[in-house]
Design a protein around this motif. Structure first.
Motif, mmCIF file in Angstrom:
data_model
loop_
_atom_site.group_PDB
_atom_site.id
_atom_site.type_symbol
_atom_site.label_atom_id
_atom_site.label_comp_id
_atom_site.label_asym_id
_atom_site.label_seq_id
_atom_site.Cartn_x
_atom_site.Cartn_y
_atom_site.Cartn_z
ATOM 1 N N ALA A 79 -5.404 -5.449 -0.334
ATOM 2 C CA ALA A 79 -4.615 -4.432 -0.438
ATOM 3 C C ALA A 79 -4.514 -3.695 -1.524
ATOM 4 N N LEU A 80 -4.120 -5.385 -2.260
ATOM 5 C CA LEU A 80 -4.050 -4.526 -4.052
ATOM 6 C C LEU A 80 -4.838 -4.262 -4.360
ATOM 7 N N LEU A 100 0.732 -1.306 -0.349
ATOM 8 C CA LEU A 100 -0.377 -0.110 0.265
ATOM 9 C C LEU A 100 0.803 1.435 0.158
ATOM 10 N N ALA A 101 2.316 1.224 0.884
ATOM 11 C CA ALA A 101 2.999 2.579 0.356
ATOM 12 C C ALA A 101 3.660 2.704 -0.745
ATOM 13 N N ALA A 102 3.992 1.761 -1.427
ATOM 14 C CA ALA A 102 4.154 1.544 -2.604
ATOM 15 C C ALA A 102 3.248 2.128 -3.632
ATOM 16 N N GLY A 136 -4.662 -0.621 -3.649
ATOM 17 C CA GLY A 136 -4.008 0.292 -4.057
ATOM 18 C C GLY A 136 -4.536 0.610 -5.288
ATOM 19 N N ALA A 137 -4.754 -0.476 -6.512
ATOM 20 C CA ALA A 137 -5.610 -0.481 -7.497
ATOM 21 C C ALA A 137 -6.333 0.732 -7.873
ATOM 22 N N PHE A 138 -7.364 0.649 -6.728
ATOM 23 C CA PHE A 138 -9.021 1.112 -6.744
ATOM 24 C C PHE A 138 -8.043 2.355 -6.965
ATOM 25 N N HIS A 139 -7.121 3.004 -5.444
ATOM 26 C CA HIS A 139 -7.200 3.946 -5.408
ATOM 27 C C HIS A 139 -5.915 4.686 -7.109
ATOM 28 N N ALA A 159 -6.391 -15.221 -9.135
ATOM 29 C CA ALA A 159 -6.127 -14.129 -8.144
ATOM 30 C C ALA A 159 -6.219 -12.368 -8.562
ATOM 31 N N ASN A 160 -5.774 -11.826 -7.666
ATOM 32 C CA ASN A 160 -6.131 -10.119 -8.503
ATOM 33 C C ASN A 160 -7.032 -10.315 -9.847
ATOM 34 N N HIS A 161 -8.406 -10.341 -8.771
ATOM 35 C CA HIS A 161 -9.787 -10.662 -9.728
ATOM 36 C C HIS A 161 -10.495 -9.625 -9.904
ATOM 37 N N ALA A 162 -10.481 -7.934 -8.994
ATOM 38 C CA ALA A 162 -11.013 -6.703 -8.385
ATOM 39 C C ALA A 162 -11.213 -6.569 -10.316
ATOM 40 N N PRO A 163 -13.026 -5.819 -10.575
ATOM 41 C CA PRO A 163 -12.972 -5.210 -12.690
ATOM 42 C C PRO A 163 -11.814 -4.016 -11.968
#
Length: 590
Positions: free
Chosen positions: A158-159, A129-131, A162-165, A188-192
């Motif tokens: 977390a991923l 998240l910091a990155a 962060g990707a939403f931001h 994995a990493n399946h948010a739209p």
């Protein structure tokens, strides 16, 4: 135009002295760039190509196997970043294998590395998240993340957070789909709002000839760079050469499992899936169970069994196909969203490597190389990140959703005869860079579109603060998202649950014209057996740029017996463009 693009990676660090990141011919970075490159121990610093390099270790505990600097001790980050944006390097190879010019997908783009993954301690949520926040502040254009995500909850992963931001700031996040295939529902990493990448094979394989003492010849998969010095070597089964009680691990020659008194000569491993070449630190190759059985029979048929494993050779194979290890759908986070999104090359990819680690990382391995062959959705991800950067260089004002739509709707369909899991293996298909730059129409979305989707999925509005950075959102006060999935996604997926009545899904979509005007697009539907698909209207006309047109897709599916996946599609076609959306109808495992 690529020189105005900065690609950011969250990974294991980078090798700054690699030829992939020299800045010959590069001017200063674009004015918008705010990133820095600190003065770290064992790190030679940045230049006009490598414009940012930072590390994140917020727990304050040093990693005994790593270095507290952006330097890459593991090799993974150097490999992914050079695959994404490495300079063109002639005569690259791994000891003569995979020879040719190496270059990244966007060799003229700038690179920023955010080291968040450590050899002993892995990748922590707080470092991730910091990155993300640092990369967003610095001004990256694309984020490439070859890290697995395990949380199916979009407001606690977390991923995904962060990707939403990043998405809110117009930055697309491309992430690997995971290496847990071919298990169903493992993606994995399946948010739209993330572009999720599966790994496909290229038309090259590395094989070694195995010649037994009885003259029989077999073929194995792997990278064996050793030339044999004798005519034959003693042959032993790993299981029989192991310490008592260690036979299972000895079968695969695991460290510490073999009795040194019994092991002198050649060792053979066997594994179920043989599509990715493992690098070996001694003469070895990987064979399937059938060959393994034949070798074992031979070992037990003679007093002094012997064999020879020859140096690996490149062999041409049909491609593309989805890697056995590439994680599969259906999406464990939402039954309404197809994941993975697309496939890209991820098997036996040659790219730059770190001098700080041997090729295998195993104790006793003395093989070091400027380049290495690696396999995984980690290697597929930077290919797609590079495509996103390429599109962004032509369309700097496009949203993350528009770039993603361009990549999905122009992908080349892959074969369900080759890949039984169909779209659950490859999503919309294999990326097609030249067409993606000019897709004709895009399915665009903003932050509120995803909020409406989350409300529709049943998320509690009070949990949204971590995404939207404000107080709770009252879902009931929002206009509800339209249609079955409440999202303007470039693909469509219907879950058939009822075993007696047909299942009906109505998908509402809006496309934006990013091609020439005036233009007219006509719909072509492909419906699998037992499924009716209708689109209303069947024609879309555009008289100006950025004009929007809406339509509905009605999918009516008969009850399905047992777990199944059926593949359909909607194609909007004009004189110049083909805009394709897969339509997946499936019945999950109960």
């Amino acid at each position: 135009m690529e020189r105005n693009i900065v690609v950011g990676l969250l990974d294991t660090g980078i090798t700054p002295q690699s030829e992939s990141f020299k800045d010959d011919g590069f001017g200063p970075p674009p004015k918008k760039w705010k990133g820095t490159c600190g003065h770290y121990t064992n790190f030679s610093g940045c230049n006009n190509k490598l414009v940012g390099a930072r590390y994140f270790k917020l727990d304050g505990n040093p990693d005994p196997s790593d270095i507290l600097s952006p330097v890459d001790v593991d090799g993974h980050g150097t490999h992914t970043s050079s695959t994404l944006a490495g300079n063109l390097i002639p005569d690259a190879s791994l000891f003569g294998l995979a020879g040719g010019a190496a270059r990244g997908a966007v060799p003229n783009a700038r690179v920023a590395m955010y080291k968040v993954c450590w050899i002993s301690s892995g990748c922590s949520d707080m470092d991730l998240l910091a990155a993300f926040e640092a990369a967003i502040h610095d001004g990256v254009d694309v984020l490439s993340i070859s890290i697995g995500g395990v949380d199916a909850n979009y407001v606690s992963d977390a991923l995904a957070i962060g990707a939403f931001h990043a998405m809110k700031k117009g930055i697309i996040t491309v992430a690997s789909g995971g290496n847990d295939g071919p298990s169903s529902g493992s993606v994995a990493n399946h948010a739209p709002w993330i572009l999720t990448v599966a790994a496909s094979g290229i038309n090259r394989e590395f094989r070694s000839k195995v010649e037994l003492g009885n003259g029989k010849i077999f073929s194995g998969v792997g990278v064996n760079t050793f030339e044999p010095k004798q005519k034959s070597y003693p042959l032993v089964s790993g299981a029989e050469a192991g310490y008592s009680g260690r036979q299972d691990s000895a079968r695969f020659c695991d460290a510490g499992s073999l009795d040194p008194n019994k092991v002198k000569g050649i060792l053979l491993e066997s594994q179920q899936y043989l599509d990715a070449a493992q690098i070996f630190m001694a003469p070895a190759t990987m064979v399937n169970a059938t060959v393994s059985g034949a070798v074992n029979d031979y070992i037990h048929s003679t007093t002094f069994p012997s064999a020879m494993i020859y140096r690996s050779q490149e062999v041409e194979v049909p491609a593309p196909f989805v890697a056995s290890f590439s994680s599969r759908g259906p999406n464990p986070g939402s039954e309404r969203i197809l994941k993975p999104d697309v496939a890209a090359p991820g098997i036996d990819i040659l790219a730059s490597y770190t001098p700080l680690r041997s090729l295998t990382g195993l104790k006793g391995d003395t093989q070091h190389s400027r380049f290495s062959l690696m396999s995984g959705t980690s290697m597929a991800c930077p290919h797609v990140s590079g495509l996103a950067a390429y599109i962004k260089s032509f369309h700097p004002n496009w949203t993350a959703a528009a770039i993603k739509s361009a990549i999905l709707t122009t992908a080349k369909p892959m074969s369900s005869r080759v890949n039984n899991d169909a779209e659950f293996a490859y999503g919309a298909g294999q990326i097609n860079p030249l067409r993606a730059r000019n897709p004709g129409l895009v399915y665009d979305m903003d932050e509120m579109s995803y909020i409406q989707f989350l409300c529709h999925e049943g998320y509690n509005g009070s949990s949204f603060a971590v995404l939207v950075g404000s107080k709770a959102i009252n879902c009931s006060s929002l206009l509800p998202g339209l249609g079955y999935d409440a999202l303007n996604y470039p693909t469509m997926q219907l879950n058939v649950k009822n075993e007696q009545e047909p299942t009906i899904g109505v998908f509402t979509r809006t496309v934006t014209n990013v091609g020439p005007s005036p233009s007219i697009y006509n719909a072509t539907i492909k419906a699998p057996e037992g499924v009716e698909i209708q689109v209303k209207p069947t024609s879309l006309s555009f008289s100006g740029a950025a004009q929007k047109r809406s339509f509905k897709v009605v999918v009516k599916a008969k009850p399905l017996s047992g777990p199944q996946i059926l593949s359909g599609s909607l194609v909007w076609k004009s004189k110049l463009h083909v805009v394709r959306s897969p339509i997946v109808i499936f019945k999950p495992l109960d």
